[in-house]
Design an enzyme around this catalytic site. Sequence first.
Site, PDB file in Angstrom:
ATOM      1  N   ILE A 201       7.121   7.361 -10.344  1.00 48.13           N
ATOM      2  CA  ILE A 201       5.653   7.391 -10.231  1.00 48.13           C
ATOM      3  C   ILE A 201       5.047   7.307 -11.629  1.00 48.13           C
ATOM      4  O   ILE A 201       4.030   6.661 -11.845  1.00 48.13           O
ATOM      5  CB  ILE A 201       5.178   8.641  -9.448  1.00 48.13           C
ATOM      6  CG1 ILE A 201       5.688   8.545  -8.007  1.00 48.13           C
ATOM      7  CG2 ILE A 201       3.655   8.754  -9.469  1.00 48.13           C
ATOM      8  CD1 ILE A 201       5.408   9.760  -7.142  1.00 48.13           C
TER       9      ILE A 201
ATOM     10  N   GLU B 232       8.504  12.362  -4.312  1.00 49.79           N
ATOM     11  CA  GLU B 232       7.703  13.579  -4.161  1.00 49.79           C
ATOM     12  C   GLU B 232       7.649  14.439  -5.407  1.00 49.79           C
ATOM     13  O   GLU B 232       6.917  15.410  -5.441  1.00 49.79           O
ATOM     14  CB  GLU B 232       8.284  14.405  -3.006  1.00 49.79           C
ATOM     15  CG  GLU B 232       8.351  13.604  -1.713  1.00 49.79           C
ATOM     16  CD  GLU B 232       8.688  14.448  -0.494  1.00 49.79           C
ATOM     17  OE1 GLU B 232       9.592  15.295  -0.618  1.00 49.79           O
ATOM     18  OE2 GLU B 232       8.063  14.237   0.550  1.00 49.79           O
TER      19      GLU B 232
ATOM     20  N   GLY C  51       0.811  -1.217   0.000  1.00 48.92           N
ATOM     21  CA  GLY C  51       0.000   0.000   0.000  1.00 48.92           C
ATOM     22  C   GLY C  51       0.841   1.261   0.000  1.00 48.92           C
ATOM     23  O   GLY C  51       0.516   2.235   0.667  1.00 48.92           O
TER      24      GLY C  51
ATOM     25  N   VAL D 151       2.269 -10.394   5.080  1.00 48.19           N
ATOM     26  CA  VAL D 151       2.209 -11.647   4.318  1.00 48.19           C
ATOM     27  C   VAL D 151       3.357 -12.537   4.771  1.00 48.19           C
ATOM     28  O   VAL D 151       4.522 -12.124   4.756  1.00 48.19           O
ATOM     29  CB  VAL D 151       2.342 -11.362   2.801  1.00 48.19           C
ATOM     30  CG1 VAL D 151       2.318 -12.673   2.013  1.00 48.19           C
ATOM     31  CG2 VAL D 151       1.267 -10.412   2.334  1.00 48.19           C
TER      32      VAL D 151
ATOM     33  N   THR E 165       2.752   4.121  -2.774  1.00 48.18           N
ATOM     34  CA  THR E 165       2.213   4.862  -3.917  1.00 48.18           C
ATOM     35  C   THR E 165       1.767   3.894  -5.013  1.00 48.18           C
ATOM     36  O   THR E 165       0.716   4.064  -5.628  1.00 48.18           O
ATOM     37  CB  THR E 165       3.294   5.824  -4.464  1.00 48.18           C
ATOM     38  OG1 THR E 165       3.736   6.642  -3.379  1.00 48.18           O
ATOM     39  CG2 THR E 165       2.754   6.704  -5.553  1.00 48.18           C
ATOM     40  N   ALA E 166       2.567   2.830  -5.238  1.00 51.39           N
ATOM     41  CA  ALA E 166       2.227   1.891  -6.317  1.00 51.39           C
ATOM     42  C   ALA E 166       0.918   1.169  -6.015  1.00 51.39           C
ATOM     43  O   ALA E 166       0.033   1.082  -6.873  1.00 51.39           O
ATOM     44  CB  ALA E 166       3.362   0.892  -6.508  1.00 51.39           C
TER      45      ALA E 166
ATOM     46  N   GLU F 168      15.244  12.017 -12.773  1.00 51.95           N
ATOM     47  CA  GLU F 168      14.250  12.673 -13.641  1.00 51.95           C
ATOM     48  C   GLU F 168      12.827  12.379 -13.168  1.00 51.95           C
ATOM     49  O   GLU F 168      11.880  12.472 -13.946  1.00 51.95           O
ATOM     50  CB  GLU F 168      14.448  12.263 -15.105  1.00 51.95           C
ATOM     51  CG  GLU F 168      15.659  12.917 -15.775  1.00 51.95           C
ATOM     52  CD  GLU F 168      15.405  14.378 -16.186  1.00 51.95           C
ATOM     53  OE1 GLU F 168      14.287  14.868 -16.012  1.00 51.95           O
ATOM     54  OE2 GLU F 168      16.368  15.019 -16.667  1.00 51.95           O
TER      55      GLU F 168
ATOM     56  N   LYS G 248       5.436  22.259 -10.612  1.00 49.01           N
ATOM     57  CA  LYS G 248       6.810  22.009 -11.071  1.00 49.01           C
ATOM     58  C   LYS G 248       6.900  22.256 -12.575  1.00 49.01           C
ATOM     59  O   LYS G 248       6.144  21.652 -13.338  1.00 49.01           O
ATOM     60  CB  LYS G 248       7.175  20.556 -10.739  1.00 49.01           C
ATOM     61  CG  LYS G 248       8.490  20.080 -11.321  1.00 49.01           C
ATOM     62  CD  LYS G 248       8.801  18.640 -10.921  1.00 49.01           C
ATOM     63  CE  LYS G 248      10.020  18.133 -11.680  1.00 49.01           C
ATOM     64  NZ  LYS G 248      10.273  16.707 -11.453  1.00 49.01           N
TER      65      LYS G 248
ATOM     66  N   THR H 244      10.976   9.759 -12.495  1.00 45.37           N
ATOM     67  CA  THR H 244      10.208   8.919 -13.419  1.00 45.37           C
ATOM     68  C   THR H 244       9.491   7.735 -12.762  1.00 45.37           C
ATOM     69  O   THR H 244       8.717   7.048 -13.433  1.00 45.37           O
ATOM     70  CB  THR H 244      11.142   8.377 -14.526  1.00 45.37           C
ATOM     71  OG1 THR H 244      12.373   7.981 -13.933  1.00 45.37           O
ATOM     72  CG2 THR H 244      11.396   9.411 -15.575  1.00 45.37           C
TER      73      THR H 244
HETATM   74  P1  FAD Z   1       6.814   1.079  -1.024  1.00 49.76           P
HETATM   75  O1  FAD Z   1       6.519   2.488  -0.775  1.00 49.76           O
HETATM   76  O2  FAD Z   1       8.065   0.508  -0.423  1.00 49.76           O
HETATM   77  O3  FAD Z   1       5.568   0.234  -0.509  1.00 49.76           O
HETATM   78  C1  FAD Z   1       5.655  -1.151  -0.292  1.00 49.76           C
HETATM   79  C2  FAD Z   1       4.377  -1.620   0.371  1.00 49.76           C
HETATM   80  O4  FAD Z   1       4.421  -3.037   0.499  1.00 49.76           O
HETATM   81  C3  FAD Z   1       4.162  -1.061   1.770  1.00 49.76           C
HETATM   82  O5  FAD Z   1       2.793  -0.746   1.955  1.00 49.76           O
HETATM   83  C4  FAD Z   1       4.534  -2.241   2.672  1.00 49.76           C
HETATM   84  O6  FAD Z   1       3.854  -2.196   3.880  1.00 49.76           O
HETATM   85  C5  FAD Z   1       4.056  -3.395   1.804  1.00 49.76           C
HETATM   86  N1  FAD Z   1       4.697  -4.663   2.129  1.00 49.76           N
HETATM   87  C6  FAD Z   1       5.982  -5.043   1.936  1.00 49.76           C
HETATM   88  N2  FAD Z   1       6.174  -6.291   2.394  1.00 49.76           N
HETATM   89  C7  FAD Z   1       4.997  -6.725   2.869  1.00 49.76           C
HETATM   90  C8  FAD Z   1       4.550  -7.912   3.498  1.00 49.76           C
HETATM   91  N3  FAD Z   1       5.368  -8.942   3.735  1.00 49.76           N
HETATM   92  N4  FAD Z   1       3.262  -7.995   3.893  1.00 49.76           N
HETATM   93  C9  FAD Z   1       2.386  -6.952   3.681  1.00 49.76           C
HETATM   94  N5  FAD Z   1       2.747  -5.809   3.108  1.00 49.76           N
HETATM   95  C10 FAD Z   1       4.034  -5.694   2.709  1.00 49.76           C
HETATM   96  N6  FAD Z   1       9.634   8.571  -7.548  1.00 49.76           N
HETATM   97  C11 FAD Z   1       9.181   9.659  -8.190  1.00 49.76           C
HETATM   98  O7  FAD Z   1       8.315   9.548  -9.067  1.00 49.76           O
HETATM   99  N7  FAD Z   1       9.676  10.899  -7.876  1.00 49.76           N
HETATM  100  C12 FAD Z   1      10.664  11.063  -6.961  1.00 49.76           C
HETATM  101  O8  FAD Z   1      11.041  12.199  -6.688  1.00 49.76           O
HETATM  102  C13 FAD Z   1      11.214   9.916  -6.335  1.00 49.76           C
HETATM  103  N8  FAD Z   1      12.233  10.015  -5.445  1.00 49.76           N
HETATM  104  C14 FAD Z   1      12.758   8.877  -4.914  1.00 49.76           C
HETATM  105  C15 FAD Z   1      13.913   8.933  -4.127  1.00 49.76           C
HETATM  106  C16 FAD Z   1      14.489   7.779  -3.632  1.00 49.76           C
HETATM  107  C17 FAD Z   1      15.742   7.846  -2.827  1.00 49.76           C
HETATM  108  C18 FAD Z   1      13.889   6.512  -3.886  1.00 49.76           C
HETATM  109  C19 FAD Z   1      14.467   5.256  -3.333  1.00 49.76           C
HETATM  110  C20 FAD Z   1      12.746   6.450  -4.647  1.00 49.76           C
HETATM  111  C21 FAD Z   1      12.192   7.600  -5.197  1.00 49.76           C
HETATM  112  N9  FAD Z   1      11.082   7.538  -6.022  1.00 49.76           N
HETATM  113  C22 FAD Z   1      10.621   8.661  -6.650  1.00 49.76           C
HETATM  114  C23 FAD Z   1      10.384   6.279  -6.230  1.00 49.76           C
HETATM  115  C24 FAD Z   1       9.116   6.241  -5.368  1.00 49.76           C
HETATM  116  O9  FAD Z   1       9.463   6.435  -4.021  1.00 49.76           O
HETATM  117  C25 FAD Z   1       8.407   4.920  -5.527  1.00 49.76           C
HETATM  118  O10 FAD Z   1       8.238   4.639  -6.892  1.00 49.76           O
HETATM  119  C26 FAD Z   1       7.051   4.974  -4.903  1.00 49.76           C
HETATM  120  O11 FAD Z   1       7.112   5.423  -3.581  1.00 49.76           O
HETATM  121  C27 FAD Z   1       6.386   3.626  -4.948  1.00 49.76           C
HETATM  122  O12 FAD Z   1       6.899   2.756  -4.003  1.00 49.76           O
HETATM  123  P2  FAD Z   1       6.178   1.356  -3.839  1.00 49.76           P
HETATM  124  O13 FAD Z   1       4.737   1.590  -3.571  1.00 49.76           O
HETATM  125  O14 FAD Z   1       6.534   0.515  -5.010  1.00 49.76           O
HETATM  126  O15 FAD Z   1       6.912   0.721  -2.580  1.00 49.76           O
END
Ligand code: FAD
Length: 500
Positions: free
Chosen positions: A347, A50, A14, A186, A16-17, A343, A79, A345
């Site tokens: 999100i 962000e 849960g 999980v 952003t993805a 850049e 932006k 990218t």
């Molecule tokens: P996460 O935010 O890590 O979410 C993972 C989810 O899975 C969480 O809800 C967690 O609770 C759940 N989960 C994991 N394991 C389990 C389990 N065993 N059981 C139940 N739940 C579980 N993107 C941009 O577009 N612009 C930016 O400026 C940008 N800056 C960034 C800077 C950095 C340093 C990094 C590392 C990333 C950046 N990103 C940026 C990328 C962006 O942060 C991610 O693409 C975005 O937050 C999506 O993350 P996610 O949802 O894939 O993973």
Amino acid sequence: MGESKLQKLVIVGGGTAGWIAAAAFARLLGRTIEIELVESDAIGTVGVGEATIPQIIRLNGILGLDEYDFLKHTHGTFKLGIEFVDWGRIGSSYLHTFGDAGLNLAGVPFHQYWKRASATGHTKDLWHYSLHRLAADQAKFGKLDRVGSTAMTGLAYAYHFDAGLYAKYLRAFAEQLGVTRTEGIVTSVTRDPESGDIDSITLEGEREVAGDFFIDCTGFRALLLGEELGVGYRDWSKWLPCNSAQAVPSERLDTLVPYTRATAKPSGWQWRIPLQHRTGNGHVYCSGFISDEEAGQTLLAGLDTKPLTDPRPIRFTTGRRERFWSHNCVAIGLSSGFLEPLESTSIHLIQSHVSRLIQLFPRGGGGSAERDEYNRRCAQEFEQIRDFLILHYKQTERDDSEFWNYCSHMDVPDSVSHKQELFASSGRVGRDADDLFREASWVQVMLGQGLTPASHDPMADSMSDAQLDEFLGNVRTVIEKAVHPLPSHEQFLAQHCQSV
Ligand code: FAD
């Protein structure tokens, strides 16, 4: 996958993805499929992400989100691009804007006319003719579709926002559309012994969640696609060597500028993202060239405002999954791969993968043709963005640190060197037709990082020297006229989307 109709979609994660996927599926397929999202507050999210690119406006449109309401609830700002400081060489700076500089005329890109003028003593840089640069320099923002009555397009923009609040906002939206949220960690996955498809996941406390199709949004861990289904990872660190980041919020900027800033550092780079209530900052670096301790000090020393917490470390490996869809599971978000945030990218990739999956979503039965197409297009998209990022590191005169020496001397994919050579020769851009980054983006980064074409396109010779002078002067005049009446970025926010 079985032959019966898909009835239940399970999204694991849960961040952003997960919530973008839930919101989009609920909006577009919610009448035909039940959606359950499992996430764990105990594990939490990556907590960064962000800054965005203009394509996010399309996502908001598809979801039907109210722009100003969404910005109010996420402390959002506008932006116009990213200012790159010290990249081509120390002391240099350019704005990679979301718009075109000047006006393309008779099918010839504006930078070709500008290049022709530069060759005969014209001293203004390309950005002198950029509407976005002028607005950014004056910290102005407004909704502008066109520049006066000309054919010049107006201000293209994206957003900065608080990532945690964004996920929360989307969660409320998705739950309203009927998505069920389940809290839990999980602990195991059950698969069909014959097909290998995922049947269900089991949460701590033995609760089982069954589904027909699974979206793995578990972040870097890639619990389903990576760990369970064993899909490998293609590591691109040799071209994009940064593998670590430290993030820290600081007090808000005195002037809310409408752009991200990315400042090159001896072993990486530092971001600054202006939000309404605070500033997001982070240092992205390669741990092979600098210690974590020194990287943290570099970050703090580079802040413009007072830090609000201690820096938080994050490790990553740049690259992508070998496949994005395997069996009845698709990885979206960090679980699918990671291209460092230079850049903004990531999100966008989430949004683009979600919409591609919806376009190719199998109604039931088979789905292997859809899966192959999905994997092909996601791989291509990742590689195109990778190439654009590599350009920022490779195209530099910097030789003041081991890191920059490595970057400027590294072998890069032919797809990157070809573009550099073509631009160096005649200022032409050899981008793919479906590349996320437009010709104007490639031009700005190549020129901004010091790659000067040897000559211009002969089609830019169609006007006389006097006509060319007049044309350039007129372009500048109309953009000045367009920027003059715009409110400050701060005024615009206060009037339409003040944080709540
Ligand atoms: P996460 O935010 O890590 O979410 C993972 C989810 O899975 C969480 O809800 C967690 O609770 C759940 N989960 C994991 N394991 C389990 C389990 N065993 N059981 C139940 N739940 C579980 N993107 C941009 O577009 N612009 C930016 O400026 C940008 N800056 C960034 C800077 C950095 C340093 C990094 C590392 C990333 C950046 N990103 C940026 C990328 C962006 O942060 C991610 O693409 C975005 O937050 C999506 O993350 P996610 O949802 O894939 O993973």
